[in-house]
Design a protein around this motif. Structure first.
Motif, PDB file in Angstrom:
ATOM      1  N   PRO A 142     -53.138 -12.958 -39.122  1.00  0.00           N
ATOM      2  CA  PRO A 142     -53.377 -13.948 -40.183  1.00  0.00           C
ATOM      3  C   PRO A 142     -52.373 -15.068 -40.061  1.00  0.00           C
ATOM      4  N   VAL A 143     -52.609 -16.003 -40.491  1.00  0.00           N
ATOM      5  CA  VAL A 143     -51.335 -17.384 -40.412  1.00  0.00           C
ATOM      6  C   VAL A 143     -51.537 -18.181 -41.444  1.00  0.00           C
ATOM      7  N   VAL A 144     -50.291 -18.514 -41.817  1.00  0.00           N
ATOM      8  CA  VAL A 144     -50.202 -19.524 -43.101  1.00  0.00           C
ATOM      9  C   VAL A 144     -49.787 -20.951 -42.707  1.00  0.00           C
ATOM     10  N   LEU A 145     -50.577 -21.807 -43.093  1.00  0.00           N
ATOM     11  CA  LEU A 145     -50.275 -23.322 -42.604  1.00  0.00           C
ATOM     12  C   LEU A 145     -49.743 -23.821 -44.076  1.00  0.00           C
ATOM     13  N   TYR A 146     -48.381 -24.503 -44.081  1.00  0.00           N
ATOM     14  CA  TYR A 146     -47.913 -24.623 -45.297  1.00  0.00           C
ATOM     15  C   TYR A 146     -47.534 -26.262 -45.063  1.00  0.00           C
ATOM     16  N   ALA A 267     -44.321 -13.192 -45.552  1.00  0.00           N
ATOM     17  CA  ALA A 267     -44.676 -11.623 -45.974  1.00  0.00           C
ATOM     18  C   ALA A 267     -46.062 -11.671 -46.117  1.00  0.00           C
ATOM     19  N   PHE A 268     -46.848 -12.621 -46.817  1.00  0.00           N
ATOM     20  CA  PHE A 268     -48.238 -12.562 -47.104  1.00  0.00           C
ATOM     21  C   PHE A 268     -48.902 -12.410 -45.921  1.00  0.00           C
ATOM     22  N   ALA A 269     -48.732 -13.251 -45.134  1.00  0.00           N
ATOM     23  CA  ALA A 269     -49.434 -13.231 -43.509  1.00  0.00           C
ATOM     24  C   ALA A 269     -49.285 -11.766 -42.928  1.00  0.00           C
ATOM     25  N   GLN A 270     -48.060 -11.338 -43.237  1.00  0.00           N
ATOM     26  CA  GLN A 270     -47.869 -10.049 -42.240  1.00  0.00           C
ATOM     27  C   GLN A 270     -48.730  -8.850 -42.993  1.00  0.00           C
ATOM     28  N   THR A 271     -49.097  -9.086 -44.151  1.00  0.00           N
ATOM     29  CA  THR A 271     -49.956  -7.969 -44.881  1.00  0.00           C
ATOM     30  C   THR A 271     -51.433  -8.400 -45.220  1.00  0.00           C
ATOM     31  N   ALA A 272     -51.365  -9.639 -44.953  1.00  0.00           N
ATOM     32  CA  ALA A 272     -53.121  -9.758 -45.089  1.00  0.00           C
ATOM     33  C   ALA A 272     -53.864  -8.982 -44.143  1.00  0.00           C
ATOM     34  N   PRO A 273     -55.208  -9.025 -44.588  1.00  0.00           N
ATOM     35  CA  PRO A 273     -56.038  -7.936 -43.888  1.00  0.00           C
ATOM     36  C   PRO A 273     -56.641  -8.957 -42.689  1.00  0.00           C
TER      37      PRO A 273
END
Length: 273
Positions: A142-146, A267-273
């Motif tokens: 998973p990846v976050v776009l900020y 941290a969210f991306a690293q633990t998201a399913p």
């Protein structure tokens, strides 16, 4: 990688940061048709690239355009549809400032053909770069776009009163999983400053277009009231008082807050399913 107007700094963390409005470059042929060089650059997200410069050391990937938003706004719907129907906003190729001042001399506004050319020259490559980086990191998880922005704290034509310090937008929950929004909100709250989620700014085209949490791509927009890191002049801004200069000492507390926010995103991306 750096082009003459597009900068891409690749990192390995599951975080892509878009900087769509920090540019001030305007081709001479376009600037000659505009009413004022100062007005043409007035609504830039001033110094946001410097504010987030630490993100590279965190492993974030940063995609930045150096072209002014008055040439083409890469955070607007390319179809020309308003992101906020019924509310005052600027378009794909703006013809006026946030305060309603004309950007172009009489009869010099871009026509449909020129808008299409600007889109092909700057909008499309910017978004191709974002997509490439999202795809690269998404292959690992998973990846976050900020999407990083700032604006003057008071712009009466766009919103009433003073804007909260932190304005978080996730397109009313459609652009990312609730856990990311909660994590960013908590990190903002730890600063003790004011915040809002999906207030005046719910996320621009970038957040709305890329945010597909069901596919593992989570997008969120941060619109900062710029008083958190520079002097926000009281009353109308003029060429004599705007843009306020970047002051490292004044900006350092905000940089600490933002580091906490980006840490939460990773941290969210690293633990998201």
């Amino acid at each position: 990688m750096t082009d003459d107007w597009l900068t891409i700094e690749e990192g390995s963390a599951p975080l892509v940061i878009g900087l769509p409005h920090t540019g001030t470059d305007i081709p001479d042929a376009i600037l000659a048709r505009m009413t004022s060089p100062w007005l043409a650059r007035k609504d830039a997200d001033w110094w946001v690239d410097r504010l987030y410069s630490f993100a590279i050391d965190m492993g974030a990937t940063v995609v930045r355009t150096g072209v002014s938003r008055s040439v083409i706004d890469v955070n607007r719907d390319p179809s020309g549809a308003s992101l906020y129907p019924g509310m005052t906003t600027t378009g794909l190729c703006p013809t006026e400032t946030f305060d309603g001042e004309a950007l172009y001399r009489l009869g010099q506004t871009p026509d449909a053909a020129e808008i299409a050319e600007r889109r092909a020259t700057w909008f499309d490559p910017y978004h191709a770069a974002l997509q490439t980086q999202i795809d690269r990191l998404r292959s690992q998880g998973p990846v976050v776009l900020y999407d990083a922005h700032s604006i003057r704290s008071v712009v009466p034509r766009l919103f009433d009163g003073e804007l909260p310090q932190f304005n978080i937008g996730d397109n009313d929950g459609a652009a990312c999983a609730p856990g990311l929004t909660r994590a960013v909100e908590a990190a903002c709250a730890a600063s003790g400053d004011s915040l809002v989620v999906n207030g005046r700014f719910k996320g621009g085209w970038t957040t709305r277009h890329y945010g597909r949490p069901e596919t593992g791509v989570h997008a969120i927009q941060m619109e900062l009231a710029d008083r958190g890191y520079i002097v926000d002049p009281p009353g109308p801004v003029t060429p004599d008082n705007w843009p306020s200069p970047y002051e490292s000492e004044r900006a350092e507390p905000m940089r600490r807050h933002l580091r906490r926010i980006l840490t939460a995103c990773i941290a969210f991306a690293q633990t998201a399913p």
